[in-house]
Design an enzyme around this catalytic site. Structure first.
Site, PDB file in Angstrom:
ATOM      1  CB  ILE A 163      -0.976   0.008   1.197  1.00 35.49           C
ATOM      2  CG1 ILE A 163      -1.752  -1.309   1.266  1.00 35.49           C
ATOM      3  CG2 ILE A 163      -1.969   1.176   1.066  1.00 35.49           C
ATOM      4  CD1 ILE A 163      -2.675  -1.438   2.460  1.00 35.49           C
TER       5      ILE A 163
ATOM      6  CG  ASP B  49      10.172  -0.075   3.628  1.00 36.36           C
ATOM      7  OD1 ASP B  49       8.974  -0.059   3.312  1.00 36.36           O
ATOM      8  OD2 ASP B  49      10.775  -1.135   3.945  1.00 36.36           O
TER       9      ASP B  49
ATOM     10  CB  THR C 181      -6.069  -3.082   9.950  1.00 41.81           C
ATOM     11  OG1 THR C 181      -6.834  -4.162   9.423  1.00 41.81           O
ATOM     12  CG2 THR C 181      -5.562  -3.504  11.318  1.00 41.81           C
ATOM     13  CG  ASP C 182     -11.108  -4.561   8.262  1.00 46.99           C
ATOM     14  OD1 ASP C 182      -9.994  -5.102   8.400  1.00 46.99           O
ATOM     15  OD2 ASP C 182     -11.935  -4.916   7.394  1.00 46.99           O
ATOM     16  CD  GLU C 183      -6.915  -8.702   9.865  1.00 44.48           C
ATOM     17  OE1 GLU C 183      -6.429  -9.347  10.803  1.00 44.48           O
ATOM     18  OE2 GLU C 183      -6.752  -8.992   8.680  1.00 44.48           O
TER      19      GLU C 183
ATOM     20  CE1 TYR D  12      -1.135  -6.365  10.663  1.00 46.98           C
ATOM     21  CE2 TYR D  12      -3.396  -7.188  10.494  1.00 46.98           C
ATOM     22  CZ  TYR D  12      -2.434  -6.239  10.178  1.00 46.98           C
ATOM     23  OH  TYR D  12      -2.766  -5.175   9.386  1.00 46.98           O
TER      24      TYR D  12
ATOM     25  CE  LYS E   2      -1.817  -1.804  11.628  1.00 45.41           C
ATOM     26  NZ  LYS E   2      -0.856  -0.921  10.924  1.00 45.41           N
TER      27      LYS E   2
ATOM     28  NE  ARG F 291     -10.540 -11.665   6.178  1.00 47.10           N
ATOM     29  CZ  ARG F 291     -11.064 -12.509   7.066  1.00 47.10           C
ATOM     30  NH1 ARG F 291     -12.382 -12.645   7.153  1.00 47.10           N
ATOM     31  NH2 ARG F 291     -10.288 -13.197   7.877  1.00 47.10           N
TER      32      ARG F 291
HETATM   33  P1  NAD Z   1       3.382  -4.830   3.470  1.00 48.27           P
HETATM   34  O1  NAD Z   1       3.748  -5.981   4.338  1.00 48.27           O
HETATM   35  O2  NAD Z   1       3.238  -5.031   2.001  1.00 48.27           O
HETATM   36  O3  NAD Z   1       4.440  -3.636   3.669  1.00 48.27           O
HETATM   37  C1  NAD Z   1       4.954  -3.299   4.925  1.00 48.27           C
HETATM   38  C2  NAD Z   1       6.209  -2.444   4.701  1.00 48.27           C
HETATM   39  O4  NAD Z   1       6.700  -2.038   5.992  1.00 48.27           O
HETATM   40  C3  NAD Z   1       7.360  -3.179   3.997  1.00 48.27           C
HETATM   41  O5  NAD Z   1       7.894  -2.385   2.953  1.00 48.27           O
HETATM   42  C4  NAD Z   1       8.378  -3.389   5.105  1.00 48.27           C
HETATM   43  O6  NAD Z   1       9.721  -3.420   4.630  1.00 48.27           O
HETATM   44  C5  NAD Z   1       8.113  -2.181   5.994  1.00 48.27           C
HETATM   45  N1  NAD Z   1       8.558  -2.374   7.382  1.00 48.27           N
HETATM   46  C6  NAD Z   1       8.304  -3.436   8.184  1.00 48.27           C
HETATM   47  N2  NAD Z   1       8.901  -3.261   9.379  1.00 48.27           N
HETATM   48  C7  NAD Z   1       9.523  -2.052   9.342  1.00 48.27           C
HETATM   49  C8  NAD Z   1      10.283  -1.315  10.269  1.00 48.27           C
HETATM   50  N3  NAD Z   1      10.540  -1.783  11.507  1.00 48.27           N
HETATM   51  N4  NAD Z   1      10.756  -0.098   9.910  1.00 48.27           N
HETATM   52  C9  NAD Z   1      10.518   0.385   8.661  1.00 48.27           C
HETATM   53  N5  NAD Z   1       9.804  -0.284   7.729  1.00 48.27           N
HETATM   54  C10 NAD Z   1       9.320  -1.494   8.068  1.00 48.27           C
HETATM   55  O7  NAD Z   1       2.038  -4.244   4.097  1.00 48.27           O
HETATM   56  P2  NAD Z   1       0.754  -3.586   3.390  1.00 48.27           P
HETATM   57  O8  NAD Z   1      -0.200  -4.647   3.036  1.00 48.27           O
HETATM   58  O9  NAD Z   1       1.211  -2.624   2.378  1.00 48.27           O
HETATM   59  O10 NAD Z   1       0.135  -2.797   4.644  1.00 48.27           O
HETATM   60  C11 NAD Z   1       0.612  -1.499   4.953  1.00 48.27           C
HETATM   61  C12 NAD Z   1      -0.099  -1.000   6.198  1.00 48.27           C
HETATM   62  O11 NAD Z   1      -1.509  -0.959   5.947  1.00 48.27           O
HETATM   63  C13 NAD Z   1       0.082  -1.868   7.425  1.00 48.27           C
HETATM   64  O12 NAD Z   1       0.233  -1.026   8.548  1.00 48.27           O
HETATM   65  C14 NAD Z   1      -1.204  -2.670   7.526  1.00 48.27           C
HETATM   66  O13 NAD Z   1      -1.494  -2.993   8.861  1.00 48.27           O
HETATM   67  C15 NAD Z   1      -2.210  -1.668   6.965  1.00 48.27           C
HETATM   68  N6  NAD Z   1      -3.397  -2.239   6.317  1.00 48.27           N
HETATM   69  C16 NAD Z   1      -3.262  -3.176   5.328  1.00 48.27           C
HETATM   70  C17 NAD Z   1      -4.403  -3.655   4.680  1.00 48.27           C
HETATM   71  C18 NAD Z   1      -4.292  -4.679   3.578  1.00 48.27           C
HETATM   72  O14 NAD Z   1      -5.303  -5.182   3.106  1.00 48.27           O
HETATM   73  N7  NAD Z   1      -3.104  -5.015   3.097  1.00 48.27           N
HETATM   74  C19 NAD Z   1      -5.678  -3.177   5.035  1.00 48.27           C
HETATM   75  C20 NAD Z   1      -5.781  -2.208   6.069  1.00 48.27           C
HETATM   76  C21 NAD Z   1      -4.622  -1.741   6.682  1.00 48.27           C
HETATM   77  O1  DAU Z   2      -8.735  -6.485   6.767  1.00 51.52           O
HETATM   78  C1  DAU Z   2      -7.508  -5.832   6.593  1.00 51.52           C
HETATM   79  C2  DAU Z   2      -6.388  -6.848   6.692  1.00 51.52           C
HETATM   80  O2  DAU Z   2      -6.464  -7.633   5.513  1.00 51.52           O
HETATM   81  C3  DAU Z   2      -5.026  -6.189   6.835  1.00 51.52           C
HETATM   82  O3  DAU Z   2      -4.967  -5.523   8.057  1.00 51.52           O
HETATM   83  C4  DAU Z   2      -3.912  -7.249   6.766  1.00 51.52           C
HETATM   84  O4  DAU Z   2      -2.640  -6.630   6.777  1.00 51.52           O
HETATM   85  C5  DAU Z   2      -4.071  -8.025   5.481  1.00 51.52           C
HETATM   86  O5  DAU Z   2      -3.096  -9.060   5.410  1.00 51.52           O
HETATM   87  C6  DAU Z   2      -5.471  -8.627   5.378  1.00 51.52           C
HETATM   88  O6  DAU Z   2      -5.663  -9.669   6.375  1.00 51.52           O
HETATM   89  P1  DAU Z   2      -6.443 -11.026   6.018  1.00 51.52           P
HETATM   90  O7  DAU Z   2      -6.056 -12.060   6.986  1.00 51.52           O
HETATM   91  O8  DAU Z   2      -7.889 -10.773   5.816  1.00 51.52           O
HETATM   92  O9  DAU Z   2      -5.800 -11.303   4.552  1.00 51.52           O
HETATM   93  P2  DAU Z   2      -5.203 -12.617   3.843  1.00 51.52           P
HETATM   94  O10 DAU Z   2      -4.936 -12.232   2.420  1.00 51.52           O
HETATM   95  O11 DAU Z   2      -4.123 -13.247   4.624  1.00 51.52           O
HETATM   96  O12 DAU Z   2      -6.456 -13.594   3.866  1.00 51.52           O
HETATM   97  C7  DAU Z   2      -7.704 -13.229   3.327  1.00 51.52           C
HETATM   98  C8  DAU Z   2      -8.676 -14.369   3.592  1.00 51.52           C
HETATM   99  O13 DAU Z   2      -8.277 -15.509   2.815  1.00 51.52           O
HETATM  100  C9  DAU Z   2      -8.693 -14.830   5.029  1.00 51.52           C
HETATM  101  O14 DAU Z   2     -10.023 -15.220   5.383  1.00 51.52           O
HETATM  102  C10 DAU Z   2      -7.787 -16.070   5.036  1.00 51.52           C
HETATM  103  C11 DAU Z   2      -7.999 -16.641   3.646  1.00 51.52           C
HETATM  104  N1  DAU Z   2      -6.845 -17.364   3.055  1.00 51.52           N
HETATM  105  C12 DAU Z   2      -5.650 -16.687   3.000  1.00 51.52           C
HETATM  106  C13 DAU Z   2      -4.539 -17.296   2.453  1.00 51.52           C
HETATM  107  C14 DAU Z   2      -3.208 -16.590   2.419  1.00 51.52           C
HETATM  108  C15 DAU Z   2      -6.986 -18.633   2.533  1.00 51.52           C
HETATM  109  O15 DAU Z   2      -8.087 -19.213   2.548  1.00 51.52           O
HETATM  110  N2  DAU Z   2      -5.889 -19.238   1.986  1.00 51.52           N
HETATM  111  C16 DAU Z   2      -4.656 -18.635   1.946  1.00 51.52           C
HETATM  112  O16 DAU Z   2      -3.670 -19.289   1.452  1.00 51.52           O
END
Ligand code: NAD
Ligand code: DAU
Length: 342
Positions: free
Chosen positions: A12, A32, A124-126, A150, A154, A214
């Site tokens: 993101i 980063d 996050t919504d989690e 996790y 958060k 989701r």
């Molecule tokens: P990601 O895992 O793709 O990226 C995380 C980044 O943080 C990486 O580039 C990593 O190198 C960096 N990082 C980790 N530890 C660090 C540290 N100690 N110092 C500096 N950098 C560090 O994650 P993402 O999916 O892009 O999520 C980004 C943010 O958004 C997170 O805070 C996550 O909780 C939040 N979020 C994600 C989702 C989702 O669906 N992916 C949804 C809602 C919120």
């Molecule tokens: O809701 C926001 C969150 O969404 C963020 O805060 C997290 O950083 C992000 O990783 C994500 O969490 P989820 O656990 O929802 O995402 P994930 O992609 O890991 O899994 C999505 C759904 O799919 C979940 O119900 C678990 C399921 N899953 C996931 C994987 C990796 C499977 O069934 N098989 C799989 O191999």
């Protein structure tokens, strides 16, 4: 403005940096650590951009963070850096608490000391935990009830942000978004993992009965929302962000297979994720009403273009999947792993 983006080499964060450079005249510093999830290829082409600078470093390193804030004359922080994968938090919770919770507190301390104009916490919504099938979605006043290490890390960080606002007067806004999808998502997460496995004709591991739900939002819609909150959000407020777009995992995986022209026989049901949240759904009325945000990417179009991106950028994910990722995959999905087929 000079904006510090933490975690800008992740999924993101990298999308957000591109969004900021394309739509504003702001200067961006990206801090980063480049953990396994951080990838400078996500920012390819920006290396020499006059309004962009990359600093490799750890948000937990207060001395470094203070130096960056001062030298770069930072006005605002958008804080993405985190350990973000729920499954990994089952194996190693400690680093989640250390990076996500303590790391956030280090940043808040420095942001207070340097009297920054705004600190946006990407939560996050989690943090809300799990919803029953017929319950209304989470609103900003829903109780926090995180279920995975996790989510707990958060939620703790989210509350520490609140405390720094209430106690020290730091100008903080908190966003809580649902699941994102789009380009540059690390292929441990559901959508890119399933696309990559399907393209390689490998089994698609669906946890439990596949009926966990989701609420999916395109990453660009998330980035626009975060930027609106940064510029126009009210200090101390929480803003939920979501697409109103609920899918069961099984239905979504079948949709991906149909897009790719691959057979449903690739689906493999595996043991459930411990503590697996059954459903997330977001009520985003506050950001819609106050800030005029709404999602602009319809899901059918967004998922099609996302599938096309992973097809066109095969070398991006193949490179990731050929490295340390293999050990991760074997530990979780291989023989004796948590998600080995029963
Ligand atoms: P990601 O895992 O793709 O990226 C995380 C980044 O943080 C990486 O580039 C990593 O190198 C960096 N990082 C980790 N530890 C660090 C540290 N100690 N110092 C500096 N950098 C560090 O994650 P993402 O999916 O892009 O999520 C980004 C943010 O958004 C997170 O805070 C996550 O909780 C939040 N979020 C994600 C989702 C989702 O669906 N992916 C949804 C809602 C919120
Ligand atoms: O809701 C926001 C969150 O969404 C963020 O805060 C997290 O950083 C992000 O990783 C994500 O969490 P989820 O656990 O929802 O995402 P994930 O992609 O890991 O899994 C999505 C759904 O799919 C979940 O119900 C678990 C399921 N899953 C996931 C994987 C990796 C499977 O069934 N098989 C799989 O191999």
């Amino acid at each position: 403005m000079n904006i510090l983006v933490t975690g800008g080499a992740g999924f993101i964060g990298s999308n957000h940096i591109r969004h900021l450079l394309a739509t504003t005249g702001d200067r961006i510093v990206n801090l980063d650590l480049l953990t396994y999830a951080g990838n400078l290829e996500n920012l390819a082409g920006l290396e020499d951009h006059p309004r962009y600078r990359f600093v490799r470093g750890d948000i937990r390193d207060g001395e470094l963070v203070g130096r960056v804030l001062a030298e770069e004359r930072i006005d605002a922080v958008v804080h993405f850096a985190a350990e973000s994968h729920v499954d990994r938090s089952l194996e190693a919770p400690g680093v989640f608490l250390d990076t996500n919770t303590r790391g956030t507190q280090v940043l808040l301390d420095l942001a207070s000391r340097h009297r920054l104009a705004r600190f946006v916490m990407v939560s996050t919504d989690e943090v809300y935990g799990s919803l029953a099938p017929e319950s209304p979605g989470f609103s900003e006043s829903s109780p926090l009830a995180p279920n995975s290490p996790y989510a707990a890390s958060k939620a703790a960080a989210d509350l520490v942000c609140r405390a720094y606002h209430r106690t020290f007067g730091l100008d903080v806004c908190i966003t809580r978004c649902s699941n994102n999808y789009g380009p540059f998502q690390f292929p441990e997460k559901l959508i890119p993992l399933m696309i990559a496995n399907a393209l390689e004709d490998r089994p698609l591991p669906v946890y439990g009965d596949g009926l966990n739900v989701r609420d999916w939002l395109h990453v660009e819609d998330h980035c626009r929302a975060i930027d609106l909150v940064m510029r126009k959000g009210r200090s101390g407020e929480v803003y939920n962000i979501g697409g109103g777009n609920e899918w069961s995992n099984l239905a979504l995986v079948k949709l991906l297979l149909a897009e790719l022209g691959k057979p449903e026989s690739l689906i493999e049901f595996v043991p459930d994720r411990p503590g697996h949240d059954r459903r997330y759904a977001i009520v985003a009325d506050k950001i819609r009403g106050e800030l005029g945000w709404r999602p602009l990417r319809p899901f059918a179009e967004g998922i099609r273009s996302t599938v096309a991106w992973y097809l066109a950028n095969r070398s991006w994910w193949e490179k990731i999947r050929s490295g340390a990722y293999r050990d991760y995959y074997a530990r979780f999905y291989g023989p004796g792993g948590r998600y080995e087929r029963g």
